[in-house]
Design a protein around this motif. Structure first.
Motif, PDB file in Angstrom:
ATOM      1  N   LEU A  36       3.432   0.348   2.952  1.00  8.19           N
ATOM      2  CA  LEU A  36       3.306  -0.290   3.991  1.00  8.19           C
ATOM      3  C   LEU A  36       3.168  -1.962   3.224  1.00  8.19           C
ATOM      4  O   LEU A  36       2.225  -2.038   2.273  1.00  8.19           O
ATOM      5  CB  LEU A  36       1.955  -0.181   4.593  1.00  8.19           C
ATOM      6  CG  LEU A  36       1.896   1.338   5.064  1.00  8.19           C
ATOM      7  CD1 LEU A  36       0.429   1.413   5.585  1.00  8.19           C
ATOM      8  CD2 LEU A  36       2.862   1.828   5.890  1.00  8.19           C
ATOM      9  N   LEU A  37       3.852  -2.917   3.732  1.00  7.61           N
ATOM     10  CA  LEU A  37       3.999  -3.944   2.890  1.00  7.61           C
ATOM     11  C   LEU A  37       3.546  -5.129   3.909  1.00  7.61           C
ATOM     12  O   LEU A  37       3.834  -5.403   5.101  1.00  7.61           O
ATOM     13  CB  LEU A  37       5.456  -4.362   2.718  1.00  7.61           C
ATOM     14  CG  LEU A  37       5.526  -5.773   1.791  1.00  7.61           C
ATOM     15  CD1 LEU A  37       4.891  -5.815   0.411  1.00  7.61           C
ATOM     16  CD2 LEU A  37       6.885  -6.106   1.569  1.00  7.61           C
ATOM     17  N   VAL A  50       8.486   1.254   4.539  1.00 11.18           N
ATOM     18  CA  VAL A  50       8.538   1.768   5.947  1.00 11.18           C
ATOM     19  C   VAL A  50       7.732   0.893   7.029  1.00 11.18           C
ATOM     20  O   VAL A  50       8.063   1.206   8.186  1.00 11.18           O
ATOM     21  CB  VAL A  50       8.092   3.215   6.092  1.00 11.18           C
ATOM     22  CG1 VAL A  50       8.639   4.133   5.051  1.00 11.18           C
ATOM     23  CG2 VAL A  50       6.360   3.557   6.039  1.00 11.18           C
ATOM     24  N   PHE A  51       7.024   0.104   6.661  1.00  9.15           N
ATOM     25  CA  PHE A  51       6.231  -1.004   7.401  1.00  9.15           C
ATOM     26  C   PHE A  51       6.230  -2.274   6.841  1.00  9.15           C
ATOM     27  O   PHE A  51       5.749  -2.390   5.777  1.00  9.15           O
ATOM     28  CB  PHE A  51       5.030  -0.296   7.869  1.00  9.15           C
ATOM     29  CG  PHE A  51       4.265  -1.268   8.881  1.00  9.15           C
ATOM     30  CD1 PHE A  51       4.490  -1.458  10.220  1.00  9.15           C
ATOM     31  CD2 PHE A  51       3.269  -2.323   8.155  1.00  9.15           C
ATOM     32  CE1 PHE A  51       3.835  -2.538  10.943  1.00  9.15           C
ATOM     33  CE2 PHE A  51       2.585  -3.233   8.836  1.00  9.15           C
ATOM     34  CZ  PHE A  51       2.874  -3.529  10.169  1.00  9.15           C
ATOM     35  N   TYR A  52       6.892  -3.260   7.615  1.00 10.34           N
ATOM     36  CA  TYR A  52       6.850  -4.683   7.027  1.00 10.34           C
ATOM     37  C   TYR A  52       6.074  -5.619   8.073  1.00 10.34           C
ATOM     38  O   TYR A  52       6.546  -5.727   9.016  1.00 10.34           O
ATOM     39  CB  TYR A  52       8.132  -5.387   6.606  1.00 10.34           C
ATOM     40  CG  TYR A  52       8.349  -6.603   6.255  1.00 10.34           C
ATOM     41  CD1 TYR A  52       7.505  -7.250   5.309  1.00 10.34           C
ATOM     42  CD2 TYR A  52       9.447  -7.236   6.836  1.00 10.34           C
ATOM     43  CE1 TYR A  52       7.578  -8.476   5.013  1.00 10.34           C
ATOM     44  CE2 TYR A  52       9.497  -8.681   6.492  1.00 10.34           C
ATOM     45  CZ  TYR A  52       8.484  -9.482   5.699  1.00 10.34           C
ATOM     46  OH  TYR A  52       8.760 -10.465   5.253  1.00 10.34           O
ATOM     47  N   LYS A  53       4.633  -5.987   7.454  1.00 11.81           N
ATOM     48  CA  LYS A  53       4.310  -7.177   8.304  1.00 11.81           C
ATOM     49  C   LYS A  53       4.714  -8.472   7.759  1.00 11.81           C
ATOM     50  O   LYS A  53       4.563  -8.764   6.815  1.00 11.81           O
ATOM     51  CB  LYS A  53       2.645  -7.123   8.245  1.00 11.81           C
ATOM     52  CG  LYS A  53       1.776  -7.854   9.163  1.00 11.81           C
ATOM     53  CD  LYS A  53       1.996  -9.162   9.175  1.00 11.81           C
ATOM     54  CE  LYS A  53       1.645 -10.116   7.916  1.00 11.81           C
ATOM     55  NZ  LYS A  53       1.775 -11.593   7.791  1.00 11.81           N
ATOM     56  N   ILE A  93       0.706  -1.030   0.074  1.00 11.99           N
ATOM     57  CA  ILE A  93      -0.017   0.072  -0.015  1.00 11.99           C
ATOM     58  C   ILE A  93       0.997   1.217  -0.128  1.00 11.99           C
ATOM     59  O   ILE A  93       1.782   1.386   1.151  1.00 11.99           O
ATOM     60  CB  ILE A  93      -0.789   0.048   1.291  1.00 11.99           C
ATOM     61  CG1 ILE A  93      -1.886  -1.234   1.243  1.00 11.99           C
ATOM     62  CG2 ILE A  93      -1.668   1.190   1.399  1.00 11.99           C
ATOM     63  CD1 ILE A  93      -2.669  -1.582   2.455  1.00 11.99           C
ATOM     64  N   GLU A  94       0.880   1.992  -1.163  1.00 14.20           N
ATOM     65  CA  GLU A  94       1.669   3.280  -1.204  1.00 14.20           C
ATOM     66  C   GLU A  94       0.682   4.398  -0.457  1.00 14.20           C
ATOM     67  O   GLU A  94      -0.351   4.687  -0.943  1.00 14.20           O
ATOM     68  CB  GLU A  94       1.856   3.628  -2.707  1.00 14.20           C
ATOM     69  CG  GLU A  94       2.908   4.748  -2.611  1.00 14.20           C
ATOM     70  CD  GLU A  94       3.145   5.233  -4.240  1.00 14.20           C
ATOM     71  OE1 GLU A  94       4.325   5.709  -4.541  1.00 14.20           O
ATOM     72  OE2 GLU A  94       2.077   4.909  -5.055  1.00 14.20           O
ATOM     73  N   LEU A  95       1.272   5.173   0.373  1.00 12.96           N
ATOM     74  CA  LEU A  95       0.747   6.124   1.031  1.00 12.96           C
ATOM     75  C   LEU A  95       1.013   7.499  -0.022  1.00 12.96           C
ATOM     76  O   LEU A  95       2.250   7.794  -0.227  1.00 12.96           O
ATOM     77  CB  LEU A  95       1.455   6.647   2.504  1.00 12.96           C
ATOM     78  CG  LEU A  95       1.270   5.408   3.337  1.00 12.96           C
ATOM     79  CD1 LEU A  95       1.881   5.770   4.755  1.00 12.96           C
ATOM     80  CD2 LEU A  95      -0.052   5.106   3.623  1.00 12.96           C
ATOM     81  N   PRO A 123      15.073   4.152   5.824  1.00  8.93           N
ATOM     82  CA  PRO A 123      15.685   4.324   7.277  1.00  8.93           C
ATOM     83  C   PRO A 123      14.523   4.335   8.292  1.00  8.93           C
ATOM     84  O   PRO A 123      15.086   4.170   9.466  1.00  8.93           O
ATOM     85  CB  PRO A 123      16.388   5.638   7.045  1.00  8.93           C
ATOM     86  CG  PRO A 123      15.872   6.570   5.971  1.00  8.93           C
ATOM     87  CD  PRO A 123      15.577   5.376   5.070  1.00  8.93           C
ATOM     88  N   ASP A 124      13.424   4.488   8.038  1.00  9.89           N
ATOM     89  CA  ASP A 124      12.339   4.522   8.765  1.00  9.89           C
ATOM     90  C   ASP A 124      11.550   3.068   8.939  1.00  9.89           C
ATOM     91  O   ASP A 124      10.571   2.977   9.649  1.00  9.89           O
ATOM     92  CB  ASP A 124      11.338   5.442   8.550  1.00  9.89           C
ATOM     93  CG  ASP A 124      11.839   6.951   8.687  1.00  9.89           C
ATOM     94  OD1 ASP A 124      13.025   7.001   9.126  1.00  9.89           O
ATOM     95  OD2 ASP A 124      11.049   7.859   7.903  1.00  9.89           O
ATOM     96  N   LEU A 125      12.092   1.998   8.451  1.00  9.06           N
ATOM     97  CA  LEU A 125      11.529   0.715   8.316  1.00  9.06           C
ATOM     98  C   LEU A 125      11.214   0.100   9.844  1.00  9.06           C
ATOM     99  O   LEU A 125      11.990   0.525  10.918  1.00  9.06           O
ATOM    100  CB  LEU A 125      12.504  -0.277   7.779  1.00  9.06           C
ATOM    101  CG  LEU A 125      11.959  -1.797   7.613  1.00  9.06           C
ATOM    102  CD1 LEU A 125      10.669  -1.922   6.677  1.00  9.06           C
ATOM    103  CD2 LEU A 125      13.011  -2.502   7.081  1.00  9.06           C
ATOM    104  N   ALA A 126       9.956  -0.459   9.982  1.00 10.97           N
ATOM    105  CA  ALA A 126       9.321  -0.839  11.270  1.00 10.97           C
ATOM    106  C   ALA A 126       8.895  -2.284  10.761  1.00 10.97           C
ATOM    107  O   ALA A 126       8.401  -2.484   9.809  1.00 10.97           O
ATOM    108  CB  ALA A 126       8.538  -0.013  11.922  1.00 10.97           C
ATOM    109  N   ALA A 127       8.831  -3.252  11.845  1.00 11.59           N
ATOM    110  CA  ALA A 127       8.267  -4.534  11.361  1.00 11.59           C
ATOM    111  C   ALA A 127       7.257  -4.825  12.488  1.00 11.59           C
ATOM    112  O   ALA A 127       7.467  -4.597  13.704  1.00 11.59           O
ATOM    113  CB  ALA A 127       9.289  -5.485  11.162  1.00 11.59           C
TER     114      ALA A 127
END
Length: 196
Positions: free
Chosen positions: A55-56, A89-92, A46-48, A113-117
């Protein structure tokens, strides 16, 4: 119609009926199909629109899914799988963080650099707690997630290792750096991605 029903229910014809027979096979069929469906999971990127961040959500994707991504042809000029991965920036994390949940070469392309999981795993799952149970999240994957995200890794069960606890350093500092304060309860995790 009554004659047909009577004939169907007559004890001489009971060997022909299948009223409940199919039900005893449904569970077996479901389990059999489940062993083949993870690699056909729907993955959403999902591209913001206001930021271009991605968001993946990798569902139950395993190595087979990831291997097919480089061959995807996009209808929009300038979009590629590598581009989407670089802007993630977000990986489920796929397949509960199992050993084959994330193809290393593809994961390494997540370079924002803002990647969160988020790892959808519950440490009290009977498949994990039983002797010789599943090893989820996989040790090497979890270690690399922590490195790439500066410890911005959450688990659905809220049992985050101390270094990933969003309320304590070093994770709290890493979350603050990207302007996100995770809200985690027994029922949900809330992350708000604002425009930057």
């Amino acid at each position: 119609m009554k004659k047909v029903i009577d004939r169907y229910r007559h004890e001489d014809n009971s060997w022909r009926t299948i009223d409940d027979d199919w039900m005893s096979e449904a569970e077996t069929l479901a389990l059999y199909l489940d062993t083949f469906t993870n690699n056909s999971s729907l993955v959403l990127a999902i591209e913001l629109a206001d930021t271009g961040r991605v968001l993946l959500f990798a569902a139950d994707a395993q190595t087979g899914n990831w291997s097919s991504w480089p061959t995807v042809k996009w209808d929009v000029a300038g979009i590629s799988t590598d581009d989407l991965l670089a802007r993630t920036v977000f990986y489920k994390v796929g397949h509960h963080g199992s050993h084959n949940a994330t193809l290393v070469a593809t994961f390494e392309k997540m370079s924002h650099p803002d990647l969160a999981a988020l790892i959808p795993v519950h440490k009290k799952d009977p498949n994990i707690t039983k002797p010789n149970g599943w090893k989820m999240p996989a040790t090497n994957l979890f270690k690399r997630l922590r490195e790439k995200t500066s410890n911005r890794v959450l688990q659905m069960d809220g049992v985050n290792p101390p270094e990933c606890d969003p309320a304590k350093a070093p994770a709290a500092t890493a979350w603050k750096k990207i302007g996100i304060k995770p809200k985690q309860t027994d029922f949900f995790i809330e992350l708000e991605f604002s425009g930057k």
